[in-house]
Scaffold this motif. Structure first.
Motif, PDB file in Angstrom:
ATOM      1  N   ALA A  84      -7.068  11.983  -1.239  1.00 49.16           N
ATOM      2  CA  ALA A  84      -5.647  11.884  -1.583  1.00 49.16           C
ATOM      3  C   ALA A  84      -4.850  13.057  -1.037  1.00 49.16           C
ATOM      4  O   ALA A  84      -3.678  12.916  -0.698  1.00 49.16           O
ATOM      5  CB  ALA A  84      -5.498  11.796  -3.093  1.00 49.16           C
TER       6      ALA A  84
ATOM      7  N   LEU B  22       2.740  12.718  -4.989  1.00 48.80           N
ATOM      8  CA  LEU B  22       3.744  12.319  -4.003  1.00 48.80           C
ATOM      9  C   LEU B  22       5.043  13.097  -4.215  1.00 48.80           C
ATOM     10  O   LEU B  22       5.728  13.454  -3.254  1.00 48.80           O
ATOM     11  CB  LEU B  22       4.024  10.817  -4.098  1.00 48.80           C
ATOM     12  CG  LEU B  22       2.895   9.917  -3.608  1.00 48.80           C
ATOM     13  CD1 LEU B  22       3.203   8.473  -3.890  1.00 48.80           C
ATOM     14  CD2 LEU B  22       2.666  10.117  -2.117  1.00 48.80           C
TER      15      LEU B  22
ATOM     16  N   ARG C 258       4.460  16.490  -2.833  1.00 51.29           N
ATOM     17  CA  ARG C 258       4.545  16.454  -1.381  1.00 51.29           C
ATOM     18  C   ARG C 258       6.006  16.585  -0.943  1.00 51.29           C
ATOM     19  O   ARG C 258       6.336  17.335  -0.023  1.00 51.29           O
ATOM     20  CB  ARG C 258       3.975  15.123  -0.884  1.00 51.29           C
ATOM     21  CG  ARG C 258       4.151  14.895   0.581  1.00 51.29           C
ATOM     22  CD  ARG C 258       3.792  13.476   0.955  1.00 51.29           C
ATOM     23  NE  ARG C 258       4.295  13.199   2.277  1.00 51.29           N
ATOM     24  CZ  ARG C 258       5.535  12.825   2.529  1.00 51.29           C
ATOM     25  NH1 ARG C 258       6.388  12.664   1.545  1.00 51.29           N
ATOM     26  NH2 ARG C 258       5.922  12.619   3.763  1.00 51.29           N
TER      27      ARG C 258
ATOM     28  N   SER D 130       0.452   3.725  -1.715  1.00 47.12           N
ATOM     29  CA  SER D 130       1.047   4.782  -0.896  1.00 47.12           C
ATOM     30  C   SER D 130      -0.025   5.646  -0.252  1.00 47.12           C
ATOM     31  O   SER D 130       0.255   6.413   0.650  1.00 47.12           O
ATOM     32  CB  SER D 130       1.948   5.678  -1.742  1.00 47.12           C
ATOM     33  OG  SER D 130       2.984   4.935  -2.321  1.00 47.12           O
ATOM     34  N   TYR D 131      -1.252   5.554  -0.735  1.00 44.86           N
ATOM     35  CA  TYR D 131      -2.342   6.368  -0.194  1.00 44.86           C
ATOM     36  C   TYR D 131      -3.279   5.503   0.632  1.00 44.86           C
ATOM     37  O   TYR D 131      -3.444   4.309   0.343  1.00 44.86           O
ATOM     38  CB  TYR D 131      -3.153   6.985  -1.340  1.00 44.86           C
ATOM     39  CG  TYR D 131      -2.430   8.073  -2.074  1.00 44.86           C
ATOM     40  CD1 TYR D 131      -2.568   9.398  -1.696  1.00 44.86           C
ATOM     41  CD2 TYR D 131      -1.602   7.780  -3.143  1.00 44.86           C
ATOM     42  CE1 TYR D 131      -1.910  10.405  -2.369  1.00 44.86           C
ATOM     43  CE2 TYR D 131      -0.930   8.780  -3.823  1.00 44.86           C
ATOM     44  CZ  TYR D 131      -1.087  10.088  -3.432  1.00 44.86           C
ATOM     45  OH  TYR D 131      -0.427  11.080  -4.094  1.00 44.86           O
ATOM     46  N   ASN D 132      -3.899   6.103   1.617  1.00 42.28           N
ATOM     47  CA  ASN D 132      -4.936   5.407   2.364  1.00 42.28           C
ATOM     48  C   ASN D 132      -6.252   5.583   1.602  1.00 42.28           C
ATOM     49  O   ASN D 132      -6.715   6.712   1.435  1.00 42.28           O
ATOM     50  CB  ASN D 132      -5.051   6.026   3.759  1.00 42.28           C
ATOM     51  CG  ASN D 132      -5.998   5.253   4.647  1.00 42.28           C
ATOM     52  OD1 ASN D 132      -6.888   4.564   4.148  1.00 42.28           O
ATOM     53  ND2 ASN D 132      -5.812   5.358   5.937  1.00 42.28           N
TER      54      ASN D 132
ATOM     55  N   LEU E 101      -1.349  10.432  -9.092  1.00 38.39           N
ATOM     56  CA  LEU E 101      -1.011  10.097  -7.706  1.00 38.39           C
ATOM     57  C   LEU E 101       0.492  10.180  -7.496  1.00 38.39           C
ATOM     58  O   LEU E 101       0.968  10.710  -6.490  1.00 38.39           O
ATOM     59  CB  LEU E 101      -1.498   8.687  -7.371  1.00 38.39           C
ATOM     60  CG  LEU E 101      -3.007   8.497  -7.301  1.00 38.39           C
ATOM     61  CD1 LEU E 101      -3.355   7.037  -7.111  1.00 38.39           C
ATOM     62  CD2 LEU E 101      -3.597   9.317  -6.164  1.00 38.39           C
TER      63      LEU E 101
ATOM     64  N   TYR F  73     -10.641  11.329  -4.017  1.00 35.36           N
ATOM     65  CA  TYR F  73     -10.151  10.094  -3.409  1.00 35.36           C
ATOM     66  C   TYR F  73      -9.143   9.428  -4.344  1.00 35.36           C
ATOM     67  O   TYR F  73      -9.212   9.620  -5.556  1.00 35.36           O
ATOM     68  CB  TYR F  73     -11.325   9.152  -3.134  1.00 35.36           C
ATOM     69  CG  TYR F  73     -12.159   9.605  -1.962  1.00 35.36           C
ATOM     70  CD1 TYR F  73     -11.764   9.292  -0.672  1.00 35.36           C
ATOM     71  CD2 TYR F  73     -13.309  10.357  -2.153  1.00 35.36           C
ATOM     72  CE1 TYR F  73     -12.505   9.737   0.405  1.00 35.36           C
ATOM     73  CE2 TYR F  73     -14.053  10.808  -1.079  1.00 35.36           C
ATOM     74  CZ  TYR F  73     -13.647  10.491   0.208  1.00 35.36           C
ATOM     75  OH  TYR F  73     -14.366  10.915   1.278  1.00 35.36           O
ATOM     76  N   PRO F  74      -8.231   8.640  -3.778  1.00 35.86           N
ATOM     77  CA  PRO F  74      -7.191   8.035  -4.620  1.00 35.86           C
ATOM     78  C   PRO F  74      -7.749   7.298  -5.841  1.00 35.86           C
ATOM     79  O   PRO F  74      -7.175   7.351  -6.921  1.00 35.86           O
ATOM     80  CB  PRO F  74      -6.481   7.066  -3.672  1.00 35.86           C
ATOM     81  CG  PRO F  74      -6.680   7.644  -2.325  1.00 35.86           C
ATOM     82  CD  PRO F  74      -8.012   8.331  -2.356  1.00 35.86           C
TER      83      PRO F  74
ATOM     84  N   ARG G  89      -4.792  14.240   1.696  1.00 35.58           N
ATOM     85  CA  ARG G  89      -4.415  14.091   3.099  1.00 35.58           C
ATOM     86  C   ARG G  89      -2.900  14.019   3.253  1.00 35.58           C
ATOM     87  O   ARG G  89      -2.359  14.409   4.290  1.00 35.58           O
ATOM     88  CB  ARG G  89      -5.058  12.827   3.670  1.00 35.58           C
ATOM     89  CG  ARG G  89      -4.809  12.623   5.146  1.00 35.58           C
ATOM     90  CD  ARG G  89      -5.798  11.604   5.688  1.00 35.58           C
ATOM     91  NE  ARG G  89      -5.570  11.286   7.085  1.00 35.58           N
ATOM     92  CZ  ARG G  89      -4.867  10.234   7.494  1.00 35.58           C
ATOM     93  NH1 ARG G  89      -4.314   9.442   6.617  1.00 35.58           N
ATOM     94  NH2 ARG G  89      -4.733  10.000   8.776  1.00 35.58           N
ATOM     95  N   VAL G  90      -2.196  13.545   2.217  1.00 30.27           N
ATOM     96  CA  VAL G  90      -0.733  13.494   2.333  1.00 30.27           C
ATOM     97  C   VAL G  90      -0.175  14.889   2.561  1.00 30.27           C
ATOM     98  O   VAL G  90       0.850  15.058   3.224  1.00 30.27           O
ATOM     99  CB  VAL G  90      -0.049  12.847   1.108  1.00 30.27           C
ATOM    100  CG1 VAL G  90      -0.391  11.385   1.005  1.00 30.27           C
ATOM    101  CG2 VAL G  90      -0.360  13.559  -0.185  1.00 30.27           C
TER     102      VAL G  90
END
Lengths: 304, 316
Positions: free
Chosen positions: A104, A159, A162, A97-99, A155, A146-147, A106-107
């Motif tokens: 991380a 989400l 978010r 789900s993460y780039n 993680l 980072y993820p 960034r979502v």
């Protein structure tokens, strides 16, 4: 709050889309505020398709989905944005789900640009703090990472945070904990329980009966795209009436009861041969056995 | 004694140093025993299982001795191990779809697999068909491509193929995790049946799901951060575990019948330590609610009762 009314989804399959596959057939269900409804089914039962239709990632072939009385298929532009402010989804694999190229958090930044462009920096960070605290994450632990530096549980909780930032009213949770370790999955489940008591409605999609049993108020059992049994969780797990529900329950590995002490009653319709011979016409109708407890009955499926 | 592992250490090479995935494993598996290997992701359970049959390029054998039926297995030597693979030690890999060549029909695949061991398919065809029937597959699967089979069917094909030459040890790595509940029960029960019929002498079943192990395993070995935490008969691990990690792991499992509204379960706080530079002493001590000064020294994995061993100062 959310109502599905005889929803159907037909996929085009095969080369040049010549074939048809009915993934979801006449599913009706509703989710109220502060209620966790679990949607339980094996692979291919259409449970994820239902989740995607609610999130408008897929179109409904027949029937309609209404949120607060409005058919969501008619939404567009500004209304659609408002809808996504109320309904959000979280999916199975937190890692995809993460780039991985971006941090991380960034979502959250993306969400800010889309929905909170009017907020000042300090207002935004207060909101972010409180959303992270709601999912029991320490902002210092997760922001700016980072993820790959975070665990699956962290993680997945980010989400959910978010989704919470938007003050959503309905969360579509599609197998959100099946990728997590046993030691962290229960924390994510408890989190859903806490959010529920604050009025969030949750559609909890899973194949794991024990998880559905732990968290949900009502349970819907799906088989091959149609509902075979629906009721409160006590009704469905305490007094399973459909043979399919019973055979599922008998297959769940338990900690203090051995399989050999539980006999599986063979459900006509689950062997490979039956699946081949099966046609939608055998489907039967949902019959209300006790208040709120509906079971599908037909010539093929015996119910007692 | 079918399998005896003594002081096995297997590390992963990485740019930052060695990742100590299996750091001193000593255990035995009796003839006819199904041993479950459980733990969180990253605890080294798959590494331990894989090292007994094939080390991949990143894995480094450090020390230890592995004996199968009294003969030492040359697990550090990829070529020498060829003589044992498939015939003495066999594995059911984690993902059945990626284990089967998508461009070959099942029958052709079996022929090639056996030819690599110098065996003609005709010699074992009778037995192969008999076993396919036993696991509920029609003979016609031999003429099918892997993609034409469902997940459960594929898993069963791989099971039959892996155990076709009656290996002494079969390693089943997360074979049921990707399956639906009803298929999961059927496949797990088949594993037991394979043992009962003598297709395999002993088995290591690797899974993160303790409730599946309770159903099929004779003994359960719990690993934590590359170390053995506790080993005991399945009944003892579930009903009377002594290691705090086993206890906490069990208490975090939701079961049918336990409801959030009535009984709130809790997880284990924190996360497993990095195996690049594992902490000194007991590796569980940072997450353990019972940790005390003594835990700064590493506890030995020692017997508490016949067949029951644990590595914890509190249990001693």
């Amino acid at each position: 709050m959310l109502t599905l009314d005889t929803c159907c989804k037909t996929y085009r399959v095969g080369s040049f889309g010549g074939g048809e596959l009915q993934a979801v057939r006449n599913v009706s269900l509703d989710v109220g505020a502060g209620e966790v409804v679990s949607l339980i089914g094996e692979s291919g039962s259409g449970k994820s398709t239902i989740g995607k239709m609610i999130l408008r990632l897929l179109r409904v072939t027949r029937g309609n989905i209404r949120f607060e009385g409005t058919d969501i298929a008619t939404l567009g532009g500004k209304d659609l944005r408002t809808y996504y402010g109320d309904v959000q989804g979280v999916f199975q694999d937190p890692f995809s789900s993460y780039n991985p190229i971006f941090k991380a958090d960034r979502v959250f930044t993306l969400l800010r640009g889309e929905h909170f462009s009017g907020l000042s920096g300090s207002e935004w960070s207060t909101r972010l703090q409180s959303a992270l605290e709601d999912v029991s994450l320490n902002p210092g632990d997760v922001l700016g990472k980072y993820p790959h530096q975070l665990s699956g549980g962290q993680l997945q909780r980010m989400l959910i945070a978010r989704a919470l930032l938007l003050d959503i009213r309905l969360l579509v949770a599609d197998e959100i904990i099946s990728m997590l370790d046993a030691s962290t999955r229960i924390d994510v489940l408890n989190l859903l329980g806490d959010l529920k008591s604050r009025g969030l409605g949750v559609l909890f999609i899973t194949h794991d009966l024990s998880l559905g049993n732990y968290i949900s108020d009502r349970t819907v059992i799906l088989r091959r795209g149609s509902v075979v049994e629906v009721g409160t969780t006590e009704q469905v797990f305490g007094n399973p009436l459909h043979l399919y529900t019973r055979s599922l329950l008998a297959s769940v590995p338990q900690l203090h009861t051995k399989w050999k002490d539980i006999e599986i009653e063979l459900d006509p319709g689950t062997t490979d041969a039956d699946v081949d011979a099966w046609s939608p016409a055998d489907d039967g109708v949902l019959v209300e056995i006790e208040p709120g407890h509906l079971v599908r009955s037909s010539n093929q499926d015996r119910t007692s | 004694m079918s399998l005896r592992v003594d002081g096995l250490r297997v590390y992963y090479r990485s740019l930052n140093g060695d990742v100590k995935a299996v750091d001193g494993a000593t255990f035995e598996i009796a003839d006819g025993e199904i041993m479950g290997l459980a733990g969180e992701s990253g605890c080294g359970k798959s590494t331990l299982g894989k090292s007994l049959i094939r080390m991949d390029a990143r894995m480094r054998f450090v020390e230890g001795r592995v004996e199968l039926d009294g003969r030492e297995l040359p697990i550090w030597d990829d070529r020498k191990m060829n003589a044992y693979r498939f015939t003495d030690v066999s594995i059911i890999p984690q993902y059945a779809l990626s284990a089967l060549n998508p461009t070959r029909k099942i029958g052709a695949l079996a022929t090639e697999l056996l030819a690599a061991r110098g065996i003609a398919l005709d010699e074992v065809m009778q037995e192969f068909k008999r076993r396919l029937k036993l696991v509920g597959l029609p003979e016609s699967v031999l003429e099918r491509f892997p993609i034409e089979l469902s997940g459960g069917m594929r898993q069963r094909v791989v099971m039959v193929l892996s155990s076709l030459l009656d290996p002494s040890l079969l390693i089943a790595d997360e074979v049921t995790s990707a399956l639906d509940v009803s298929t999961q029960r059927a496949v797990s029960e088949l594993l037991v049946e394979f043992r009962d019929r003598g297709f395999v002498k002993s088995m290591i079943v690797i899974t993160h799901d303790l409730s599946v192990l309770y159903q099929i395993a004779d003994t359960i070995l719990v690993m934590y951060a590359g170390k053995l935490a506790e080993k005991a008969p399945a009944e003892t691990i579930i009903e009377a575990p002594v290691h705090p990690y086993t206890q906490l792991l069990l208490s975090s499992l939701p079961e049918v019948g336990i409801r959030y509204a009535e009984k709130r379960l809790s997880g284990i706080p924190g996360r497993p330590p990095s195996l690049l530079d594992p902490p000194s002493g007991c590796r569980f001590r940072t997450r353990c609610p019972f940790a005390w000064e003594q835990c700064g020294d590493e506890p030995a994995f020692k017997d508490l009762a016949p067949g029951h061993a644990a590595a914890c100062w509190k249990a001693a």
